[in-house]
Design an enzyme around this catalytic site. Sequence first.
Site, PDB file in Angstrom:
ATOM      1  CE  LYS A 265      21.451   0.464 -10.503  1.00  0.00           C
ATOM      2  NZ  LYS A 265      22.857  -0.166 -10.470  1.00  0.00           N
TER       3      LYS A 265
ATOM      4  CD  GLU B 286      15.465   4.124  -9.621  1.00  0.00           C
ATOM      5  OE1 GLU B 286      16.659   4.616 -10.129  1.00  0.00           O
ATOM      6  OE2 GLU B 286      14.906   3.151 -10.487  1.00  0.00           O
TER       7      GLU B 286
ATOM      8  NE  ARG C 288      29.599  -2.265 -17.570  1.00  0.00           N
ATOM      9  CZ  ARG C 288      28.750  -2.583 -18.266  1.00  0.00           C
ATOM     10  NH1 ARG C 288      28.824  -2.759 -19.546  1.00  0.00           N
ATOM     11  NH2 ARG C 288      27.768  -2.979 -17.598  1.00  0.00           N
TER      12      ARG C 288
END
Length: 445
Positions: free
Chosen positions: A116, A199, A290
Amino acid sequence: MFKKILIANRGEIALRVIRTAREMGIQTVVVYSTADEKSLPVLLADESVCVGPPASNQSYLNIPNILSAALMTGAEAIHPGYGFMAENPDFAEMCREHGIVFIGPTPESMRALGSKAGGREIAAQSNVPTVPGTGVLESVDAALLAAKQIGYPVLLKASAGGGGRGQKVIRTQEELQKGFNQAQEEARLYFGDPAIIMEKFLEEFRHIEVQVMGDGQGHVIHIGERDCSIQRRNQKLIEEAPSTLPESLRQEILAAGVRLAQFVNYAGAGTLEFIMDRDGNYYFMEMNTRIQVEHCVSEMISSLDLVRLQIEIAAGLGLNIQQDDVKLHGHAIECRINAEDPDKDFRPAAGKIDDAHFAGGAGVRVDTHVYSGYSIPPHYDSLIGKLIVWHEDRDKAVSRMKRALEETVIQGPKTTIPLYIKIMDNPFYKRGAVMTNFLKTRMEM
């Protein structure tokens, strides 16, 4: 084109890949644990190889055994599905070292986008907005300083995390002092990496994601966006495409997704995940490198086979579709049928399926690996199938989904089907007023 591929996964996604490969004239090998010996993918693949006992780290995460199975059977490529080895750059690199094609992005792309923290850096470089936050935090003191600057509540996230795991909401300085080391340890246990980022925590938001496909040479297209806002514990339950966003905002988010994927010369199928607040501000969250569980709704509105495109790109045939060739039509909804009891905090419900009858009819698709008499093993994710419907507009798609849910019967373990029937009748859902806290604020559980 490949003559034979190995599928390093289980359940409905393994069966999904087998079906496309068979239509392409490609032979399939599926690996399995002893718990999955009688599963449909094992029964339907051309070849099957047992790679270990039920525990994932001894079977579906056992790289030496999976590579040995590929070499032993002469498989030229490996499709990882989702989960397990799908976003493991070390596995993709080892495939390359053994002369086996990994059907997915390069190890370099996965490493750049897989964390991330790395994803936030790339988003900034490609001019895609991100939630106010940090890179990897090295200490509690650094976390306390960052939280003071960002403002509580904040979200601690495992940098290597995914699937809603490895996240902790922090509302006070005291919680952060107590929870930081715990969050690091959970990240290490879940993902083998203790790195933590922070975050700003948004109490209420929509989860919008952009499906992209790239050829690794800078050519990237989007195949629309999906709304995945109905979740439990940060894990998706219902997905639909397209979203109900205003058209100008839709186009802005789609362009941002393509721009970021082009920045890294992305190859194969990928999903850019965004969150959006009530004011219409959207922020990049992460990229899943993916195929997604919910790729089916994008297929239903585009009439494209995303797995086929993955295989063709990996085989060196390129991406022979331009953005103007992608024609999105109608509305699709997917309900993930999980063997869980919604009345008991979604407790997993493994066990034997006494009888199973799945819906049919126009515009109905079922992706599942279970059948009457099948025993759901307790060792893996609780997903036992996906019910997907398509209709010409959202209202009709909601009505069709309710009909299909009522027609679907699974006797034995508890499932999420009764919950989904209630959601289809919910007035907030019917008008598209969905946020990730929908179950808490809009449903009587």
